[in-house]
Design an enzyme around this catalytic site. Structure first.
Site, PDB file in Angstrom:
ATOM      1  CE  LYS A   1       0.289 -18.630   2.516  1.00 35.15           C
ATOM      2  NZ  LYS A   1      -0.573 -17.794   3.278  1.00 35.15           N
TER       3      LYS A   1
ATOM      4  CB  SER B   1       0.155 -17.976   6.960  1.00 38.27           C
ATOM      5  OG  SER B   1      -0.523 -17.351   5.809  1.00 38.27           O
TER       6      SER B   1
ATOM      7  CB  SER C   1      -1.085 -14.435   5.786  1.00 40.12           C
ATOM      8  OG  SER C   1      -1.615 -14.864   6.917  1.00 40.12           O
TER       9      SER C   1
END
Lengths: 472, 82
Positions: free
Chosen positions: A82, A156, A180
């Site tokens: 990420k 996320s 997330s």
């Protein structure tokens, strides 16, 4: 082996081939780079692709393995973190216009450990801005769900889930402050682990909330997630919260079987208002585990909604403290949802924050009590992925008609710091047919038991073997 | 008046209404401006307008949090319980 055969194979199958030199890391990296080139324009999971660097490293891995310098099962395997995880010399944007050109001069501990294990960075993944935005107005627009491009992959760690489901990477890293990692794992039909707080170092991971943040592995199988955790777990002098607890051999734990394991099923709150299709898949999964030998026990979690009441205060205060300067100097560049959350977080008092931390103690004590009566707690991982436009509107705002009440099944593990694993447990009837997920939680530092349960279940199902159609 | 008092009085003084079945509180920009200035923040109307709806939505949660009674022996915890 042709390129398409490589893309959806678990690392546990690729690694022996690479070790035996029947498959070159260069072939593997090329296969994923071609796939990214082909499908990323649709899915928008990658913000940066490190093609040249990855190919150089693959060639080096090939030489090392030929010279009998094989480092282990991640050697020559591509991965993507990420894009709030710092990678030295590689742009790390946090999904934000504010930090769109940041090139860190240091490496996060997690990527450093994966690199040391021989894994190959193939690119950086899309996310909600600073792990808290709407996904709409961030740096590059939203990632899309490969099972239906009109749907959200959830956030996320949106790119981390979407890249796996689209066969663009075999291993990814996400971060999880309130679900997330687990939300995208559920929505994309992959496996995601939020480890115990302190199990994995947060050094080099852009903070959202220091005491609720976790970084963890995502992959298509439980065994691959276990391999990744093995490489990244453990104490770290750069993160004083990274625990010195011993890291067990997870590969060994995987095949421990589940006979006699006590599976706690909450009788209150967590299964309320779950969509009937999701509920049916969850009950089917629990039945399957019982057939494998787990013993179902009914548990009652006292004050089950407390975690979701205190999480916004802790997260709000800590994120406002972290972003204070950015908010003052670059508010105009932030997604409006990020901005309003940070502005509001600045208004919590120290007394509110400390009270939330005291209530957190109660949540932890309650979970300690729950785990005296069971070894693993099963929870829903939410309903199927929503349409993208539903997800990217301000999720905090009141709606008309009001949203259906939905128990929060994610914040409990962040607030209590306990490990939680999400894996696929079915699909909606559709169309579109979307993945459904199941969540298991365990005692602090007992990820091994989660892997045992997850692997036992996954060994009897084929949900993780289905491939996304990339339609919509 | 310190910040805690201000926010508490703000919470107490907020009007509770219900729209579409959801409980909301109503804050004025002026009240927010005063609170901000009291703890050294000079916020323009634009920032206050961003803040207003979010704080309105969160006041009921804060009020609930503040009203919760906790045993004196309970200390705050970060991370995990040892």
């Amino acid at each position: 082996m042709n390129a398409s055969e490589i893309l959806f194979r678990p690392v546990t199958e690729l690694a022996p081939l690479i070790k035996a030199r029947k498959l070159s890391p260069v072939e593997v990296v090329r296969a994923f780079l071609e796939r990214i080139e082909k499908v990323n324009p649709k899915v928008n999971a990658f913000l940066t692709v490190t093609a040249d660097r990855a190919l150089d490293q693959a060639r080096q891995a090939e030489k090392d393995i030929a010279a009998r310098r094989y480092r282990g099962p991640l050697h020559g395997i591509p991965y993507a973190p990420k894009d709030l995880i710092a990678t030295a010399g590689v742009r790390t944007t946090n999904g934000s216009k504010v930090t769109s050109n940041w090139i860190p001069d240091y490496e996060s501990t997690v990527t450093g450990r994966l690199n040391k294990a021989g894994a190959i960075l193939i690119g950086k993944l899309n996310l909600l801005e600073f792990a808290m935005g709407s996904g709409q107005k961030g740096l590059a627009g939203p990632a899309r769900n490969p099972w239906d491009l009109a749907c959200s992959p959830s956030g996320s760690s949106s790119g981390s889930g979407a890249a796996l489901a689209a066969g663009m990477a075999p291993l990814t890293l996400g971060s999880d402050t309130g679900g997330s990692i687990r939300g995208p794992a559920k929505s994309c039909g992959v496996v995601g682990l939020k480890p115990t707080y302190g199990r994995v170092s947060l050094h080099g991971v852009t903070a959202l909330s220091w005491t609720l943040d976790h970084v963890g592995p995502m992959a298509r199988t439980v065994t691959d997630v276990a391999l990744m955790l093995q490489a990244i777990a453990g104490s770290d002098p750069n993160d004083r919260n990274a625990a010195a607890a011993p890291v067990p051999n997870y590969a060994k734990a995987l095949n421990g079987g589940v006979k006699g394991l006590r599976l706690g099923v909450p009788s209150n709150y967590f299964f309320d208002h779950v969509h009937p299709e999701t509920a049916a898949a969850l009950h089917e999964a629990i039945s399957r585990l019982k057939q494998l030998g787990v013993v179902q026990v009914e548990v009652q979690v006292r004050q089950p909604g407390l975690a979701s009441s205190i999480s916004p205060v802790i997260l709000g205060a800590e994120s406002a403290a972290f972003h204070q300067k950015r908010l003052r100097e670059h508010a105009d560049l932030l997604d409006s949802l990020v901005r309003e959350r940070l502005e509001a977080g600045s208004f919590y008092s120290a007394v509110d924050y400390i009270k939330a931390l005291r209530l957190r103690t109660l949540v932890m004590e309650e979970m300690r009590r729950v785990f005296e009566t069971c070894d693993v707690l099963v929870l829903p991982a939410g309903n199927a992925a929503p349409k993208l436009e539903e997800e990217i509107v301000n999720t905090d705002a009141p709606t008309d008609p009001p949203r259906a009440p939905r128990p929060d099944t994610f914040n409990l593990a962040n607030v209590a710091g306990i490990p939680a694993l999400v894996l696929p447990c079915g699909f909606t009837a559709g169309p579109p047919s979307l993945p459904l997920g199941i969540q298991f939680c365990a005692r602090p530092f007992d990820e091994a038991t989660l892997f045992r349960v997850g692997h036992a279940y996954q060994s009897t199902t084929d949900w993780h073997k289905r491939t996304a159609p990339l339609n919509g | 008046m310190n910040r805690r008092r201000l926010i508490q009085s703000l919470a107490c003084g907020a009007t509770i209404g219900s729209g579409a079945g959801q409980v909301t509180s109503v804050l004025s920009l002026e009240a927010l401006r005063n609170i901000a200035e009291a703890h050294g923040l000079r916020l323009g109307d634009e920032r206050l307008r961003v803040l207003q709806p979010v704080l309105e939505r969160r006041l009921p949660l804060l009020r609930t949090l503040r009203e919760m009674e906790i045993d004196d022996r309970i200390a705050p915890t970060q991370g995990i319980l040892k």
